[in-house]
Design a protein around this motif. Structure first.
Motif, PDB file in Angstrom:
ATOM      1  N   GLN A  78       0.829  -1.212   0.000  1.00  0.00           N
ATOM      2  CA  GLN A  78       0.000   0.000   0.000  1.00  0.00           C
ATOM      3  C   GLN A  78       0.863   1.261   0.000  1.00  0.00           C
ATOM      4  N   LYS A  79       1.935   1.242   0.791  1.00  0.00           N
ATOM      5  CA  LYS A  79       2.850   2.395   0.799  1.00  0.00           C
ATOM      6  C   LYS A  79       3.521   2.559  -0.557  1.00  0.00           C
ATOM      7  N   LYS A  82       1.047   4.159  -2.867  1.00  0.00           N
ATOM      8  CA  LYS A  82       0.771   5.551  -2.493  1.00  0.00           C
ATOM      9  C   LYS A  82       1.969   6.469  -2.766  1.00  0.00           C
ATOM     10  N   ASN A  83       3.187   5.964  -2.474  1.00  0.00           N
ATOM     11  CA  ASN A  83       4.347   6.859  -2.459  1.00  0.00           C
ATOM     12  C   ASN A  83       5.424   6.589  -3.503  1.00  0.00           C
TER      13      ASN A  83
ATOM     14  N   LYS B 103       0.407   4.581 -11.743  1.00  0.00           N
ATOM     15  CA  LYS B 103      -0.086   5.734 -10.968  1.00  0.00           C
ATOM     16  C   LYS B 103      -0.850   6.676 -11.888  1.00  0.00           C
TER      17      LYS B 103
END
Lengths: 104, 104
Positions: A78-79, A82-83, B103
């Motif tokens: 998940q990180k 997200k990042n 993304k």
């Protein structure tokens, strides 16, 4: 790894990172350490330039699924989404044959 | 690559180099260009740190065999064994499943 293990499975993880790299190296190291502790883990190879390639090797599909669903690994995933990752691709592969060369 | 191609094949080539690097980068580039021109070639990913990982993707086992036996590639393999590689390992794998993240 050598041919005594075949057939076994390889997970080819290729990725392109975002400009956000804070925390990534530490998490990658943690996940590699954790992966090595999992049942059915055989080995791992990793390199990164413009693209990062991590290939991990596993005894069967069941242990790959278990590793994918491991709680700490889910948090890392998940990180990553997200990042850290602009793009990634995961390929689940059956290693059918292999050979090696070692300089004498 | 995406799942419309599966099943297809991956050749995972991992290597550790010797201290002799003269001529290597040029040959690696030539071989990548040549591989891309082969029948049944799908794609290639490559990165190198302490270990080098090149994963090439192919339509079937027959075209992998043809590429392995390509005259110019055989010459490159011999030079690799003689000069550039301390160790290498080749794994022939069937890509059974894949998924991606991009993304937005």
């Amino acid at each position: 790894m050598n041919s005594e293990f075949t057939p076994y499975y390889a997970v080819i993880f290729t990725s392109v990172q975002t400009e956000t790299t804070a925390g990534y190296a530490e998490m990658a190291e943690q996940m590699e350490t954790l992966a090595k502790q999992q049942k059915g883990f055989i080995g791992i190879d990793s390199a990164r330039n413009a693209v990062g390639i991590t290939v991990s090797y596993w005894k069967n599909l069941e242990v790959i699924q278990q590793w994918k669903q491991h709680t700490d690994h889910l948090i890392a995933q998940q990180k990553g989404i997200k990042n850290w990752y602009a793009h990634y691709n995961v390929k689940i592969c059956k290693v059918e044959r292999e050979y090696s060369f070692v300089k004498k």
